[in-house]
Scaffold this motif. Structure first.
Motif, mmCIF file in Angstrom:
data_model
loop_
_atom_site.group_PDB
_atom_site.id
_atom_site.type_symbol
_atom_site.label_atom_id
_atom_site.label_comp_id
_atom_site.label_asym_id
_atom_site.label_seq_id
_atom_site.Cartn_x
_atom_site.Cartn_y
_atom_site.Cartn_z
ATOM 1 N N PRO A 255 -7.833 -3.090 -0.064
ATOM 2 C CA PRO A 255 -6.371 -3.175 -0.204
ATOM 3 C C PRO A 255 -5.939 -4.622 -0.439
ATOM 4 N N PRO A 256 -4.759 -4.842 -1.006
ATOM 5 C CA PRO A 256 -4.246 -6.205 -1.171
ATOM 6 C C PRO A 256 -4.195 -6.917 0.181
ATOM 7 N N SER A 257 -4.442 -8.226 0.153
ATOM 8 C CA SER A 257 -4.442 -8.996 1.392
ATOM 9 C C SER A 257 -3.897 -10.391 1.128
ATOM 10 N N GLU B 253 -3.873 -7.401 5.753
ATOM 11 C CA GLU B 253 -4.070 -6.435 4.678
ATOM 12 C C GLU B 253 -2.931 -5.432 4.605
ATOM 13 N N ALA B 254 -2.690 -4.936 3.401
ATOM 14 C CA ALA B 254 -1.748 -3.836 3.224
ATOM 15 C C ALA B 254 -2.391 -2.544 3.706
ATOM 16 N N VAL B 255 -1.570 -1.598 4.072
ATOM 17 C CA VAL B 255 -2.024 -0.273 4.466
ATOM 18 C C VAL B 255 -1.926 0.639 3.250
ATOM 19 N N PHE B 256 -3.011 1.313 2.925
ATOM 20 C CA PHE B 256 -3.004 2.238 1.794
ATOM 21 C C PHE B 256 -2.728 3.651 2.271
ATOM 22 N N VAL B 257 -1.786 4.316 1.597
ATOM 23 C CA VAL B 257 -1.494 5.731 1.855
ATOM 24 C C VAL B 257 -1.580 6.458 0.517
ATOM 25 N N THR C 88 -1.923 -1.100 -5.632
ATOM 26 C CA THR C 88 -3.337 -1.353 -5.359
ATOM 27 C C THR C 88 -4.004 -2.291 -6.356
ATOM 28 N N LYS C 89 -3.336 -2.570 -7.480
ATOM 29 C CA LYS C 89 -3.946 -3.440 -8.482
ATOM 30 C C LYS C 89 -2.874 -4.083 -9.339
ATOM 31 N N GLY C 90 -3.278 -5.064 -10.130
ATOM 32 C CA GLY C 90 -2.392 -5.687 -11.103
ATOM 33 C C GLY C 90 -1.128 -6.255 -10.496
ATOM 34 N N ILE C 91 -0.001 -5.972 -11.143
ATOM 35 C CA ILE C 91 1.279 -6.509 -10.699
ATOM 36 C C ILE C 91 1.610 -6.014 -9.290
#
Length: 262
Positions: free
Chosen positions: A49-51, A56-60, A20-23
């Motif tokens: 979410p990252p895109s 977009e990515a799906v967050f779980v 969800t963040k950084g690398i």
């Protein structure tokens, strides 16, 4: 023979832990840009979410230190997308701590996050990958600390050294259906780590790296694309160093400084 674009991940499904963040977000964005369906997980939902490329990515939500939560995460992914092709075990990290006084609870948490969690997620991913056409690929994000310990990182160093050994062990057991590889990361410029590298924004630190700069998250992301792609179809159990050549030895820097050479 035209084999198409080996970095086209259209139709493939990718899981990035801590994505969800950084690398992790950079890794997720790279796979999205390459056409993959991407799932990211973490304990807390991101603001966005990252895109990449309008996707977009799906967050779980999942705590990767919990094997039950990990199994549920993978089941959710397969229920939605039908498969899992790539796992990037990115979640990890540790604050500095004095090895002489650090609490057992702290040490246990660091080892759980940096060693046990990648093992749990890899096990859950293997269950799916080994049974599907095309198998799968696991990429473990490690650290130069596994090779060159730094003060204040005893538990983290031990866990990351274990992750490298785990990579090699799983590569032996799971091939040919599932390839397992490792990336040794060096100093990486991220927002969360900016304060660690000093008031000059890391300029002094960069002088000890042969490439004369710290890595950016995208450097690691591109390495993940390579290791997960058909370009590395025969690469298994490898440790890919993404650290700009490492760091100049302290004795060399001391001698260079004493001589006045710049």
């Amino acid at each position: 023979m035209d084999i198409g674009d080996p970095l086209d991940f259209t139709g493939r499904v990718v899981l990035v832990t801590g994505g969800t963040k950084g690398i992790g977000a950079a890794i997720a964005g790279a796979f999205l840009g390459a056409g993959a369906e991407v799932v990211v997980c973490g304990r807390n939902a991101p603001g966005a979410p990252p895109s990449a490329g309008g996707r977009e990515a799906v967050f779980v939500p999942a705590d990767v230190r919990d094997p039950t939560a990990v199994a549920s995460l993978v089941d959710t992914m397969v229920g939605r997308f039908g498969r899992l092709d790539v796992l990037v075990n990115n979640a990890g990290g540790s604050p500095d701590a004095d090895a002489a006084t650090v609490s057992p609870r702290f040490a246990e948490k660091i080892v759980a996050l940096n060693l046990l969690a990648p093992f749990y997620v890899a096990q859950a991913a293997h269950r799916v990958m080994a049974a599907q056409d095309g198998g799968g690929s696991v990429v473990n994000i490690g650290s130069v600390s596994a090779h060159t310990p730094q003060p204040g990182t005893a538990a983290y160093t031990a866990a990351k050294a274990g992750l490298l050994a785990l990579t090699r062990a799983l590569a032996l057991e799971w091939a040919p259906a599932v390839r397992v590889n490792h990336i040794t990361t060096g100093l990486i410029r991220t927002e969360s780590a900016a304060s660690v590298y000093g008031a000059d924004g890391g300029a002094s630190v960069a002088r000890v790296i042969p490439m004369e700069r710290m890595a950016v998250p995208e450097d690691v992301a591109r390495a993940c694309l390579f290791l997960a792609s058909d370009l590395s179809a025969y690469v298994n159990g490898a440790d890919l160093a993404v650290h700009g050549g490492g760091e100049f030895p302290a004795r060399w820097l001391a001698a260079k400084g004493a001589s006045g050479v710049r």
